[in-house]
Write a protein that holds these residues in place. Structure first.
Motif, mmCIF file in Angstrom:
data_model
loop_
_atom_site.group_PDB
_atom_site.id
_atom_site.type_symbol
_atom_site.label_atom_id
_atom_site.label_comp_id
_atom_site.label_asym_id
_atom_site.label_seq_id
_atom_site.Cartn_x
_atom_site.Cartn_y
_atom_site.Cartn_z
ATOM 1 N N ASN A 247 0.616 -1.397 0.153
ATOM 2 C CA ASN A 247 0.012 0.026 -0.152
ATOM 3 C C ASN A 247 0.887 0.747 -0.167
ATOM 4 O OD1 ASN A 247 -1.869 1.733 1.014
ATOM 5 N ND2 ASN A 247 -2.978 1.098 2.031
ATOM 6 N N ASP A 248 0.917 2.001 -0.980
ATOM 7 C CA ASP A 248 1.992 3.346 -1.777
ATOM 8 C C ASP A 248 1.853 3.936 -0.430
ATOM 9 O OD1 ASP A 248 4.091 3.844 -2.851
ATOM 10 O OD2 ASP A 248 3.479 5.509 -4.246
ATOM 11 N N ALA A 249 0.605 4.263 -0.391
ATOM 12 C CA ALA A 249 -0.134 5.450 0.818
ATOM 13 C C ALA A 249 0.454 5.489 2.177
ATOM 14 C CB ALA A 249 -1.821 5.635 0.916
ATOM 15 N N THR A 250 0.154 4.175 2.684
ATOM 16 C CA THR A 250 0.052 3.469 3.641
ATOM 17 C C THR A 250 1.878 3.727 4.514
ATOM 18 O OG1 THR A 250 -0.085 1.797 4.135
ATOM 19 C CG2 THR A 250 -2.104 2.574 4.163
ATOM 20 N N GLY A 251 2.637 2.658 3.142
ATOM 21 C CA GLY A 251 4.303 2.523 2.980
ATOM 22 C C GLY A 251 4.205 1.127 3.826
ATOM 23 N N GLU A 252 2.714 0.480 3.431
ATOM 24 C CA GLU A 252 2.810 -0.805 4.699
ATOM 25 C C GLU A 252 2.138 -1.901 4.409
ATOM 26 O OE1 GLU A 252 0.162 -0.517 7.594
ATOM 27 O OE2 GLU A 252 1.152 0.235 8.971
ATOM 28 N N THR A 253 3.304 -2.899 3.908
ATOM 29 C CA THR A 253 2.603 -4.803 3.067
ATOM 30 C C THR A 253 1.526 -5.104 4.070
ATOM 31 O OG1 THR A 253 3.842 -5.730 3.702
ATOM 32 C CG2 THR A 253 4.650 -5.162 2.267
ATOM 33 N N THR A 254 0.820 -5.592 3.487
ATOM 34 C CA THR A 254 -0.631 -6.515 3.629
ATOM 35 C C THR A 254 -0.745 -7.759 4.090
ATOM 36 O OG1 THR A 254 -1.578 -4.820 3.421
ATOM 37 C CG2 THR A 254 -1.689 -4.746 5.205
ATOM 38 N N GLY A 255 -0.801 -9.216 4.219
ATOM 39 C CA GLY A 255 -0.744 -10.539 4.120
ATOM 40 C C GLY A 255 -2.307 -10.314 3.160
ATOM 41 N N GLN A 256 -2.738 -11.043 1.552
ATOM 42 C CA GLN A 256 -3.394 -11.478 0.873
ATOM 43 C C GLN A 256 -3.548 -13.037 1.507
ATOM 44 O OE1 GLN A 256 -1.651 -10.747 -2.873
ATOM 45 N NE2 GLN A 256 -1.645 -8.601 -3.217
ATOM 46 N N ARG A 257 -5.061 -12.722 1.104
ATOM 47 C CA ARG A 257 -5.890 -14.503 1.532
ATOM 48 C C ARG A 257 -5.366 -15.507 0.706
ATOM 49 N NH1 ARG A 257 -11.862 -13.959 0.985
ATOM 50 N NH2 ARG A 257 -11.252 -11.349 0.188
ATOM 51 N N SER A 258 -4.757 -16.224 1.007
ATOM 52 C CA SER A 258 -3.788 -16.961 0.047
ATOM 53 C C SER A 258 -5.253 -18.171 0.738
ATOM 54 C CB SER A 258 -2.704 -17.263 0.520
ATOM 55 O OG SER A 258 -2.150 -17.802 1.492
ATOM 56 N N LYS A 259 -4.771 -19.143 -0.833
ATOM 57 C CA LYS A 259 -6.172 -20.228 -0.645
ATOM 58 C C LYS A 259 -4.875 -20.788 -0.036
ATOM 59 C CE LYS A 259 -8.243 -20.083 -4.638
ATOM 60 N NZ LYS A 259 -8.062 -19.924 -6.410
ATOM 61 N N GLU A 260 -6.154 -22.311 0.960
ATOM 62 C CA GLU A 260 -4.679 -23.222 1.776
ATOM 63 C C GLU A 260 -4.389 -24.363 1.488
ATOM 64 O OE1 GLU A 260 -7.411 -25.041 4.024
ATOM 65 O OE2 GLU A 260 -8.020 -23.125 4.735
#
Lengths: 470, 95
Positions: A247-260
């Motif tokens: 996320n360029d605005a917050t400067g953070e990465t977030t985990g993407q819901r990934s299939k099991e």
């Protein structure tokens, strides 16, 4: 605890071919209506067969050579299956088993070497736009040719990750294989980041941050991941192997819901495309078309252009080609003019889209060299060369129009000096100078300059004055 | 390779199909039999045989990089999809 980060980068580069990789439709969809650059092949209609674009093969050779890579004599295409509305075929045509570009390396300006594992040719997917209850699909980008460049995990800092991304961009732009328009996603980076306790032989678990489209976001995403993973390990927790979004605005990465379950692409050889078997001769002939690369310019201009200026100018391949056409004795002047436009005048890169010709530039440098233009006037004329009103006119015509050509004709200068020396307001200064007051020469030169409306060559004026007053 | 209800579910998920329990049962049986039939090929020793990627001995088949007029229009192609909106193909929301 102290950790050593290890980073590998995958980069997708869009090739600037006229047509798509497997169909004869326009590959440049910029500013065009959705689904206006499509064919039955892109829609994967029954019975439609892909037809390989030979130009993409040639561009692969250039891209490979730009990265000091081996070009593989034999390469093949494979199908990578996945079900998603951005791919009407239900699979992507890529090169999984035998890619066209083999191992090589990219050298960063700092001297750090990043090895390239390989690079393969593949087709892009379509573009999805998501709305509340539905998504829309635009197939314009389906099977735009891409090269995916896979680096070895040779990068160990956010700074080097930035420099690697930027150097790749420069190499690809200089090689002329892409428009290199980052804003429009012509190059996209996926970074794999892991950390391990300093001195450890084993690599940590890695997280992949996908789809970064600027050097700055590559740097920031790596910085963030190093911090996030260090915090986890410090707290005795574990890093999860996963894909993360940026996320360029917050400067953070977030985990993407990934299939099991792990991804299962069921790769298989593409039966519709015969393999490539490139002869040495073909590879060599095509390789010779590689234009000057940043490394060549650094070698050639290293002693002539200051390093920091050269590094700025290297971002502009067309400018470097122009500089290369100019007589070596004028390079310093012209490169400084360009650098001043880019830095002091704060002109954007678009300003350099339409460059003056090398003849215009050489003429300008020659006029400066012959002292027909002062340094201020030289810059003034240079800037006018970008002016839509003046563009195309030669340096002399512009200088004349601006009335900035210096008077170098000694006879004419002498006449002006004589006029000034006769003026009552200069009498005292003349006397002072004869009495050894050296600094009043400046005042007298100034008077002559004024009389000549700024067109006299000040050093010539000074010489004449000294002769006359001795 | 054994075909069981997990394999069927995995394959169905990959292709975004929904498969009912009854369908799954019959698919298990059918696919299992097909695989068994195909696996007869395993009896042949191919250790010294080059893998066959292509049945025709063609290579380096490529075309010139020239734009050609397409015989199908954007409208005709879009009309093949179930739903359209703003000249794009409309699909159920996917993420």
């Amino acid at each position: 605890m102290k950790y050593t980060p290890t980073i590998g980068i995958e980069c997708h580069v869009q090739l600037c071919t006229k047509t798509k990789l497997f169909s004869e439709v326009d590959n440049d969809a910029r500013g065009k209506e959705p689904n206006s650059c499509v064919s039955p092949v892109d829609y994967a209609l029954p019975g439609m067969l892909p037809r390989l674009n030979g130009e993409a093969v040639r561009l692969c050779i250039l891209a490979g050579r730009a990265m000091n890579c081996e070009i593989n004599a034999i390469s093949r295409f494979d199908r990578k299956h996945y079900f998603y509305p951005d791919s009407p075929k239900g699979y992507q045509i890529t090169q999984f088993y035998q890619p066209i570009i083999g191992a090589g390396f990219v050298e960063l300006p700092s001297g750090t070497r990043v090895r390239i594992n390989h690079a393969h040719l593949e087709g892009d997917a379509g573009k999805l736009t998501h709305f509340d209850t539905y998504s829309l699909v635009d197939f314009n980008r389906v099977d735009t040719p891409l090269i995916e460049i896979v680096s070895e995990p040779d990068i160990h800092s956010a700074h080097d990750a930035h420099d690697y991304a930027k150097e790749l961009w420069r190499l690809m732009c200089h090689a002329g294989i892409t428009y290199g328009d980052l804003y429009n996603g012509n190059m996209r980076f996926d970074v794999n980041v892991s950390i391990a306790p300093e001195g450890s032989d084993e690599l940590g678990t890695r997280a992949e941050v996908k789809n970064l489209n600027s050097f700055r976001s590559v740097e920031r995403a790596v910085e963030y991941e190093i911090k996030r993973q260090s915090k986890l390990l410090d707290a005795g927790e574990k890093v999860v192997q996963e894909t993360r979004g940026w996320n360029d605005a917050t400067g953070e990465t977030t985990g993407q819901r990934s299939k099991e379950e792990a991804k299962d692409y069921r790769y298989m050889p593409e039966p519709d495309l015969p393999p490539l078997h490139l002869s040495n001769e073909f590879i060599e002939t095509e390789s010779k078309k590689l234009p000057m690369m940043p490394r060549d310019y650094r070698e050639k201009f290293g002693g002539i252009i200051k390093e920091d200026i050269l590094e700025i100018l290297l971002d502009y391949p067309s400018l470097m080609i122009k500089l290369n056409e100019i007589d070596e004795k004028y390079i310093t002047l012209v490169s400084n003019l360009f650098a001043s436009v880019l830095l002091a005048e704060e002109k954007s890169a678009e300003y350099l889209n339409d460059l003056p010709t090398s003849k215009q530039l050489s003429d300008l440098a020659e006029m400066n060299d012959k002292k027909e233009l002062s340094s201020t006037a030289t810059k003034e004329v240079f800037l006018k060369m970008f002016d839509p009103q003046m563009k195309g006119k030669d340096a002399k015509a512009i200088a004349k129009e601006l009335g900035v050509i210096q008077e170098n004709d000694l006879g004419a200068l002498e006449a002006i000096v004589d006029t000034v020396l006769k003026k009552p307001e200069t009498q005292k200064a003349q006397e002072d100078f004869r009495n050894g007051e050296e600094k009043v020469i400046g005042f007298l030169v100034g008077q002559v300059m004024k009389e000549s409306h700024g067109k006299a060559n000040p050093s010539a004026v000074q010489e004449i004055l000294r002769k006359k007053l001795s | 390779m054994e075909i069981n209800c997990e394999t069927i579910k995995h394959l169905a998920d990959l292709s975004n199909f929904s498969v009912s329990d009854t369908q799954s049962k019959s698919l298990e049986k059918d696919l299992g039999e097909i695989l068994k039939y195909i696996s007869q090929l395993d009896e042949i020793d191919v250790d010294d045989v080059e893998p066959t990627y292509q049945v025709f001995e063609m290579e380096n088949v490529w075309r010139a990089d020239e734009i050609l007029e397409q015989d199908a229009t954007r409208e005709e192609l879009l009309a093949l999809s179930k739903e359209q909106k703003d000249n794009q193909v409309k699909v159920p929301k996917v993420l």
